[in-house]
Design a protein around this motif. Structure first.
Motif, PDB file in Angstrom:
ATOM      1  N   SER A 182      55.872  -8.895 -38.234  1.00 45.54           N
ATOM      2  CA  SER A 182      57.181  -8.441 -37.464  1.00 45.54           C
ATOM      3  C   SER A 182      58.419  -9.355 -37.629  1.00 45.54           C
ATOM      4  O   SER A 182      58.469 -10.431 -37.682  1.00 45.54           O
ATOM      5  CB  SER A 182      56.884  -8.216 -36.154  1.00 45.54           C
ATOM      6  OG  SER A 182      56.450  -9.476 -35.564  1.00 45.54           O
ATOM      7  N   GLN A 191      74.229  -3.409 -32.288  1.00 44.23           N
ATOM      8  CA  GLN A 191      73.381  -3.209 -33.646  1.00 44.23           C
ATOM      9  C   GLN A 191      72.184  -2.369 -33.383  1.00 44.23           C
ATOM     10  O   GLN A 191      71.872  -1.858 -34.380  1.00 44.23           O
ATOM     11  CB  GLN A 191      73.053  -4.854 -33.605  1.00 44.23           C
ATOM     12  CG  GLN A 191      74.165  -5.715 -34.114  1.00 44.23           C
ATOM     13  CD  GLN A 191      73.788  -7.168 -33.995  1.00 44.23           C
ATOM     14  OE1 GLN A 191      72.565  -7.464 -33.862  1.00 44.23           O
ATOM     15  NE2 GLN A 191      74.741  -8.165 -34.198  1.00 44.23           N
ATOM     16  N   ARG A 192      71.534  -2.416 -32.334  1.00 44.69           N
ATOM     17  CA  ARG A 192      70.092  -1.656 -32.126  1.00 44.69           C
ATOM     18  C   ARG A 192      70.271  -0.191 -31.741  1.00 44.69           C
ATOM     19  O   ARG A 192      69.406   0.506 -31.395  1.00 44.69           O
ATOM     20  CB  ARG A 192      69.198  -2.537 -31.332  1.00 44.69           C
ATOM     21  CG  ARG A 192      69.175  -3.838 -31.884  1.00 44.69           C
ATOM     22  CD  ARG A 192      67.811  -4.410 -31.358  1.00 44.69           C
ATOM     23  NE  ARG A 192      66.574  -3.915 -32.017  1.00 44.69           N
ATOM     24  CZ  ARG A 192      65.339  -4.315 -31.849  1.00 44.69           C
ATOM     25  NH1 ARG A 192      65.230  -5.459 -31.092  1.00 44.69           N
ATOM     26  NH2 ARG A 192      64.422  -3.838 -32.273  1.00 44.69           N
ATOM     27  N   HIS A 193      71.564  -0.004 -31.242  1.00 43.40           N
ATOM     28  CA  HIS A 193      71.797   1.473 -30.339  1.00 43.40           C
ATOM     29  C   HIS A 193      71.372   2.601 -31.332  1.00 43.40           C
ATOM     30  O   HIS A 193      70.614   3.292 -30.825  1.00 43.40           O
ATOM     31  CB  HIS A 193      73.341   1.527 -30.189  1.00 43.40           C
ATOM     32  CG  HIS A 193      73.798   2.516 -29.339  1.00 43.40           C
ATOM     33  ND1 HIS A 193      74.201   3.796 -30.036  1.00 43.40           N
ATOM     34  CD2 HIS A 193      73.490   2.944 -28.222  1.00 43.40           C
ATOM     35  CE1 HIS A 193      74.552   4.442 -28.959  1.00 43.40           C
ATOM     36  NE2 HIS A 193      73.975   4.271 -27.941  1.00 43.40           N
ATOM     37  N   GLY A 194      71.552   2.535 -32.697  1.00 40.14           N
ATOM     38  CA  GLY A 194      71.332   3.730 -33.386  1.00 40.14           C
ATOM     39  C   GLY A 194      69.908   3.797 -33.717  1.00 40.14           C
ATOM     40  O   GLY A 194      69.210   5.069 -33.979  1.00 40.14           O
ATOM     41  N   GLU A 195      68.920   2.946 -33.574  1.00 38.98           N
ATOM     42  CA  GLU A 195      67.646   2.820 -33.520  1.00 38.98           C
ATOM     43  C   GLU A 195      66.920   3.319 -32.393  1.00 38.98           C
ATOM     44  O   GLU A 195      65.608   3.378 -32.298  1.00 38.98           O
ATOM     45  CB  GLU A 195      66.928   1.614 -34.320  1.00 38.98           C
ATOM     46  CG  GLU A 195      67.039   0.509 -33.268  1.00 38.98           C
ATOM     47  CD  GLU A 195      66.507  -0.582 -34.168  1.00 38.98           C
ATOM     48  OE1 GLU A 195      66.067  -1.419 -33.709  1.00 38.98           O
ATOM     49  OE2 GLU A 195      67.402  -1.065 -35.056  1.00 38.98           O
ATOM     50  N   MET A 196      67.553   3.341 -31.386  1.00 39.03           N
ATOM     51  CA  MET A 196      67.027   3.677 -29.944  1.00 39.03           C
ATOM     52  C   MET A 196      66.545   5.168 -29.629  1.00 39.03           C
ATOM     53  O   MET A 196      67.390   5.856 -30.325  1.00 39.03           O
ATOM     54  CB  MET A 196      67.760   3.030 -28.670  1.00 39.03           C
ATOM     55  CG  MET A 196      68.082   1.694 -28.775  1.00 39.03           C
ATOM     56  SD  MET A 196      69.250   1.378 -27.472  1.00 39.03           S
ATOM     57  CE  MET A 196      69.317  -0.602 -27.712  1.00 39.03           C
ATOM     58  N   SER A 197      65.576   5.322 -28.853  1.00 46.41           N
ATOM     59  CA  SER A 197      65.453   6.751 -28.481  1.00 46.41           C
ATOM     60  C   SER A 197      66.645   7.107 -27.767  1.00 46.41           C
ATOM     61  O   SER A 197      67.267   6.479 -27.128  1.00 46.41           O
ATOM     62  CB  SER A 197      64.252   6.828 -27.759  1.00 46.41           C
ATOM     63  OG  SER A 197      64.276   6.354 -26.516  1.00 46.41           O
ATOM     64  N   ARG A 230      69.024   4.901 -25.441  1.00 50.24           N
ATOM     65  CA  ARG A 230      70.543   4.906 -25.604  1.00 50.24           C
ATOM     66  C   ARG A 230      71.359   5.263 -24.426  1.00 50.24           C
ATOM     67  O   ARG A 230      72.491   4.869 -24.064  1.00 50.24           O
ATOM     68  CB  ARG A 230      70.999   6.016 -26.950  1.00 50.24           C
ATOM     69  CG  ARG A 230      70.425   5.686 -28.207  1.00 50.24           C
ATOM     70  CD  ARG A 230      71.329   6.333 -29.155  1.00 50.24           C
ATOM     71  NE  ARG A 230      70.962   7.571 -29.245  1.00 50.24           N
ATOM     72  CZ  ARG A 230      70.105   8.348 -29.904  1.00 50.24           C
ATOM     73  NH1 ARG A 230      69.337   7.591 -30.683  1.00 50.24           N
ATOM     74  NH2 ARG A 230      69.887   9.527 -29.753  1.00 50.24           N
ATOM     75  N   LEU A 264      62.435  -4.295 -25.585  1.00 47.35           N
ATOM     76  CA  LEU A 264      63.082  -3.847 -26.831  1.00 47.35           C
ATOM     77  C   LEU A 264      64.075  -5.092 -27.202  1.00 47.35           C
ATOM     78  O   LEU A 264      64.222  -5.312 -28.559  1.00 47.35           O
ATOM     79  CB  LEU A 264      63.744  -2.552 -26.748  1.00 47.35           C
ATOM     80  CG  LEU A 264      64.421  -2.196 -28.153  1.00 47.35           C
ATOM     81  CD1 LEU A 264      63.330  -1.849 -29.425  1.00 47.35           C
ATOM     82  CD2 LEU A 264      65.413  -0.875 -28.103  1.00 47.35           C
TER      83      LEU A 264
END
Length: 283
Positions: free
Chosen positions: A2, A20-26, A30, A68
């Motif tokens: 990981s 940076q991680r916003h696009g991969e969140m549910s 988000r 997360l």
């Protein structure tokens, strides 16, 4: 194996990680991310139950959100939000909420004017606090060295784009205002290259036409500078430099007070920089 998570220990780092991680969140996470960045004082001061209610989610979702980002739980993440607080000043968001519930006084028209004036003052103060010297220097460097500047801004952003194109041309910059007349926006930008600059302005809900041109420019290796309103703006991943400005909104109408102030400041500062360069050449 990981990927190791670097836990944000400052609010600016936390903003960057969320962006940076916003696009991969549910969708639910988000929703929390957007609430957290828009209401950092609520995140700092309220219990997990209260924050969950205001964000429209379950408390367990807030805990998942914190984990997360690498924290042990909500309380661990909340400490970072608390670092940005000062005891002497209400947050921009709090002051705007107070303004919305206050009595404008006078006639309806006078009350609306009063609201916009006060909200504009708050937005200007917020702009002064949030835009750093480093941001401005990086923006000026891009504007100074670009061979051609393609200015893009539609809908509410169009007045800002028009002003910037007008003012940059008076500084001797080679400027193309991408106005999309006749549906020819892509054709207007087809000559842009890696020594040019796309200066894009867009605010939530973010004009699709602007986003399409920003993606096109970035994909073709053209540097992009963005003027936008949030760390979660979809323009940020494509921009080398981003200037964030959160203008005031009164009764559903957003002003351009702070945005125009930023635009004028860029022009004046760029003029001084270019004048200095010319003096050096003459000397």
């Amino acid at each position: 194996m990981s990927e190791e998570i670097t836990i944000p220990d400052s609010f600016s780092d936390l903003q960057s990680v969320i962006a940076q991680r916003h696009g991969e969140m549910s969708p639910r996470l988000r929703q929390i991310a957007e609430f957290a960045l828009a209401n950092p004082n609520d995140m700092a001061l309220e219990t997990v139950a209260v924050v969950a209610e205001r964000a429209g989610v379950q408390p367990s979702a807030l805990i998942r959100f914190a984990k997360l980002l690498g924290y042990d739980g909500f309380t661990d993440m909340q400490r970072v939000f608390r670092t940005r607080l000062t005891d002497s000043m209400m947050s921009y968001g709090q002051r705007l909420r107070a303004l919305k519930t206050s009595d404008g006084g006078g006639s309806d028209a006078a009350g609306i004017l009063n609201h916009f004036v006060r909200a504009g003052v708050m937005a200007l103060e917020h702009l002064e606090q949030e835009v750093t010297d480093e941001d401005l220097d990086a923006a000026l460097e891009m504007l100074a060295k670009a061979q051609h500047i393609f200015v893009v801004g539609f809908r509410r952003s169009f007045p800002v784009a028009t002003y910037l194109a007008y003012a940059l041309s008076h500084l001797g910059r080679r400027v193309i205002l991408v106005d999309h007349v006749g549906g020819m926006a892509r054709q207007q930008m087809q000559s842009a290259g890696d020594k040019d600059l796309v200066l894009a302005i867009s605010f939530k809900p973010y004009a699709q036409e602007t986003m399409d041109l920003v993606r096109l420019a970035s994909g073709n290796g053209v540097p992009v500078m963005a003027i936008t309103d949030s760390a979660l703006s979809p323009m940020i991943p494509y921009a080398e430099v981003t200037l964030k400005v959160d203008d005031a909104q009164v009764k559903g109408f957003r002003s351009l007070t702070a945005t125009m102030c930023l635009a004028i400041s860029l022009i004046v500062a760029l003029g001084q920089r270019l004048e200095g360069v010319e003096w050096q050449r003459q000397g």
